[in-house]
Design an enzyme around this catalytic site. Structure first.
Site, PDB file in Angstrom:
ATOM      1  N   LYS A   1       0.809  -1.305   0.000  1.00 44.91           N
ATOM      2  CA  LYS A   1      -0.033  -0.082   0.002  1.00 44.91           C
ATOM      3  C   LYS A   1       0.871   1.229  -0.091  1.00 44.91           C
ATOM      4  O   LYS A   1       0.557   2.232  -0.680  1.00 44.91           O
ATOM      5  CB  LYS A   1      -0.899  -0.082   1.154  1.00 44.91           C
ATOM      6  CG  LYS A   1      -1.844   1.317   1.426  1.00 44.91           C
ATOM      7  CD  LYS A   1      -2.744   1.669   0.274  1.00 44.91           C
ATOM      8  CE  LYS A   1      -3.706   2.386   0.698  1.00 44.91           C
ATOM      9  NZ  LYS A   1      -3.358   3.740   1.489  1.00 44.91           N
TER      10      LYS A   1
ATOM     11  N   GLU B   1       1.132   6.666  -6.719  1.00 42.23           N
ATOM     12  CA  GLU B   1       0.028   7.736  -6.678  1.00 42.23           C
ATOM     13  C   GLU B   1       0.661   9.339  -6.779  1.00 42.23           C
ATOM     14  O   GLU B   1       0.213   9.852  -7.651  1.00 42.23           O
ATOM     15  CB  GLU B   1      -1.002   7.674  -5.504  1.00 42.23           C
ATOM     16  CG  GLU B   1      -1.970   8.748  -5.293  1.00 42.23           C
ATOM     17  CD  GLU B   1      -2.701   8.374  -4.006  1.00 42.23           C
ATOM     18  OE1 GLU B   1      -3.172   7.219  -3.655  1.00 42.23           O
ATOM     19  OE2 GLU B   1      -3.004   9.361  -3.247  1.00 42.23           O
TER      20      GLU B   1
END
Lengths: 341, 341, 341, 341
Positions: B189, B196
């Site tokens: 993550k 991102e």
């Protein structure tokens, strides 16, 4: 509607096919006649010389050029300029530098020929998915060819509508857009490709971190030249990259079409051993940086993405050697690699 | 299946809602009782103390923590550790640093408590779209909670299947994945968020180039301190950014969910005047770089994206002043801004 | 030897002075007559029109242009071209783009006029220290003007000799060098300035880290938007930057002339409060990147240095706002700054 | 003054020699006895066990550790801690991570032992030029050892004095500095090395641009995968890099000690063919970035310099392959290299 298409490579041929599927009439020409014959067998009208091609088109002629950027496009524009008439429309659908578009459009305007620059994205998937088109040139010519663009574009599809779009007109939602005057189409396409480089590099760097997540398992030579890993217990993961790329496709913030392709590539060959990692760059990435510099716009991410491609092809070797040479000078540091031999 | 949920902020409350919608039983707790009452009115079982919460759960208990990373999570794990029994499962669904996960999991393992770290992506859209989950910890506990993960995940949906996936099992296509041992979920993550940042920066830089595409229209002061634009005629475009973001959503190589959101944001407010441009960063971007450096993995793009956020918050001001000071020293260059005053 | 000098700004006037000090004859011209008078009072031969200037020079004339790059230089070259004779030598000592040099040299060659491009480094310190000169153009003209270059250059001085140089000839050790054909001088000077940007940024970044070494002392707001500092006890240093810059000047690997200037600047004003941090860039940094991209040479450091200057002037504001807008879209994140108000 | 020195490698032995030259008494110890004997022959007092070493030192003992950072230093500090007495001073003159210093200093303080961290720059040239020292720890201990630091430091020399320094006291001008409390010395040294990486990369990138300045002479394969060079006539320079590095040493803005070394390296071997370009990095560059990230200080230049070293060692290979794999997926692009075979 009738469209002449010159250049029947992968992209050009598929554009003809998509037009034929949408009941447009296509007059085609290619230096290699074999490709003409193939498309004739699929319903196109074949021509076997440039004169033949020009004669078979109704006036005002509409011609889509899909030949390699640079000299091939430049030559073809010149040849056609001599044969076309005032009112004809010439489209450059390749990856020309937008500065060439501005020059060409101004030259052709002297003869009354309309020149449109159409940046076309979609790659080998375009025949099926449709082509995203960014268009520069006179609004009148763009308007006239609207049926062509509409057929080539993906259309709205079942993509979730952007809130507020329902109150607006325009063609952006159809997947094509008149961006502005001459060069604007290729300018926007250029930046599109610049962004593409950045996105690709972001995925590649992140996945490379995951790929190295087991470095704590390896015994690393400890010597004055090598930093030991302080906490090897934090890097003990053998991660399944094909699965990780896949899981990110659903519900995550980083889902994208490039990620879809990454998932395909990693599933086909998880260690990517079929590739050498010498990454090409076509002109758009470079031109994007050049434009940013002219504008004074900072682009550290897009630049880093481009430079990594240069480095992947060995273009940093001299600089690397110089760093080793400096280290040898001030610290007597000898390269690790050299020691091995 | 039964799940206890602690922390009913935006994310936690929506996770409860999605579980309730899928006919799971949710026992909930929150420091602020108001939020408990709200979810009770939606079908959850409310509790008003941690002891009450622990007692109302069937053994082996399954508890989903959704409290802020860092101290709040640390404290709650400690408090729960004292109240739970061997065989219970504690899930950290927040954004913890994976190194904390490794430590906590090892501590809890002494008491026979299973600890899972679940990186959860989806933001405010997760209730509707489902959550992409990256899971670390013991395979047995992950297996046991499969019905929960399946319900929270987006599922396959109508996303085009990756060629070859039909021959494979696993849950990646459902939108959740057991990535590896303790910490692996938050590690993946973490890198997801690092990517991102890179993707966001790529779009932001590219759109900023388009935003400045009319610099040739402005008269720029010409003096020894300012480079004149050599070809102002190449930068005369007033581009419609909301339309450009929209057109890229269909058929282009750079289509993505982040682009969808960009199109929404630009349509709502094309000049983005409601924002100041002070970009926050939560820990994951930083930890991604720290991990890359430990591994010796080059991450120029992801780093540049992080640093731009720092700069946007004024953290480079001293360095900038120092550059001006050096220029003054060697060339007598006076800052342009200072001249204006 | 006789030298005509046009452009009596800071650089031009000091070049005249250094030539006069070395017993050369200087014929000077400037649009602003005041500056001519000043230098006449210091021993130069004044002229008050371009025709007057050209006539007062012996043939073959040698003329040093020191006017701003771009249009002013372009105009002056054109005017002079009309008045000079075959065999005359015209030197552009400013910061011209080397591509302009190539064009101008080819044009002037048609008339038999020699054109030299001389990149000149030294800034306001050059009068005292001498000027480092990088020269492009025909070897014969460079040879002819050797006494001029020798006088302007710093000479060997007491700088430690590079081992092996004693066996070689050439002028590099004197501080001037014929680098190659037309444009080579400004090409090398361009890259010199590109390196300068990189060096300056390296010092600025490093000193900025030292400047922030006490962040652990500040209470930072802890909320979901802000990463807490995990180990505030590691960042408790109030460092004395003037002293640190000073200590590095002696015996360290990073000693340099730019560091000398940094030490001066920091001692004068340790908080640099007299500067706003809006850092200008003249053309060379940009052209360096453009050349690197043309060549396919990776230049991440030099680019980052340039982009930081752009950002210091607010050119990244739109991109920053877009990042905040995206964060708001996917996570409902509200800017911290906005919350304050 | 008396100083005990443990670790007689290149750096440690030269420190002993410089101390002996300045009439200090040196008690030395090394695991390899041969090195002890060598220095005894040069005037040092040899010892052949750690107990022997400790006993031969007068109280309060002053000990300079010069062993590799990491485990070797950690072990030696532990062993010595058991043998030393309250009031003794232990100096770590190696390249320890400053976070280890803080921990060790606090541990030793329990026993009344003073710990100083001394970042030492100067490399193999230090014996002759003196060592630049950045010192952390208690002011009293630093004050006590002032004669030692003064002897090891370069002293003012004939370096131009920074204007304003004449009104100030302090030791910075002598080439050593008490930077602050425990860890401050190695913190400043760490950033010093971070800057060093940035400076080196700036020179390497710039010289690499010059190295490629003749790309216009080469015939480049023109195909869809390769951007043609638009203006080959602008890249026709075969530049003499040894001469260019040399000319920049005098009077230019980018003169520095690293440039002096670069000039030596390029003169010795202009094509640098003796190096492979696998550039090592010791820990300081990495720790510098880690500190900057903790602080939220943007460091694009220093990071890019570090990452280039990683890439030079092949650490980006997987990422590069992934880029090629993506390109193949969306565009059917086949790697150029692969085509050759």
């Amino acid at each position: 509607m009738q469209m002449g298409v010159i250049g029947l490579g992968r992209m050009g041929a598929n554009i003809v096919r998509r037009l034929l599927q949408n009941n447009h009439e296509c007059v085609v020409f290619n230096r290699t006649l074999e490709k003409v014959k193939q498309l004739v067998s699929e319903g196109a009208i074949g021509t076997y010389s440039l004169d033949d091609f020009v004669q078979k088109l109704d006036k005002p002629r509409a011609i889509w050029l899909m030949v390699p950027a640079g000299e091939p496009t430049e030559q073809m524009v010149k040849e056609l300029a001599a044969k076309l008439d005032s009112g004809d429309i010439l489209i450059d659908g390749g990856n020309s530098y937008y500065i060439d578009d501005i020059r060409r459009a101004n030259d052709l305007m002297q003869k009354g020929i309309h020149y449109l620059d159409v940046g076309t994205s979609g790659g080998v998937w375009g025949l099926e998915r449709g082509y995203c088109m960014m268009i520069g040139g006179s609004g009148m010519a763009v308007q006239y060819l609207d049926p062509i663009f509409k057929s080539l574009a993906p259309g709205r599809g079942d993509i979730l509508r952007t809130a507020g779009r329902e109150k607006m007109g325009g063609t952006a939602e159809e997947g094509y857009l008149h961006c502005g005057s001459h060069g604007a189409g290729h300018f926007v396409k250029m930046v599109h490709n610049g962004i593409e480089y950045g996105l690709m590099a972001a995925y590649a760097e992140g996945l490379n971190i995951l790929h190295h997540a087991n470095v704590g398992k390896h015994n690393r030579v400890a010597n004055a030249e090598t930093t030991p890993l302080r906490n090897p217990e934090h890097y003990q993961y053998d991660l399944n990259l094909p699965d990780i790329a896949e899981v990110w496709r659903r519900g995550s913030v980083i889902a994208s079409w490039l990620l879809d392709l990454t998932a395909i590539a990693l599933l086909e060959q998880p260690d990517l051993s079929g590739f050498e990692g010498q990454v090409s760059d076509s002109g758009e990435g470079r031109w994007t940086i050049a434009a940013a510099i002219d504008e004074g716009t900072p682009v550290p991410v897009l630049s880093a993405a481009l430079y990594q491609r240069f480095s992947s092809r060995g273009e940093n070797d001299f600089a690397d050697k110089l760093l080793s040479a400096m280290r040898f000078q001030f610290g007597g540091h000898v390269e690790q690699q050299a020691l091995k031999k």
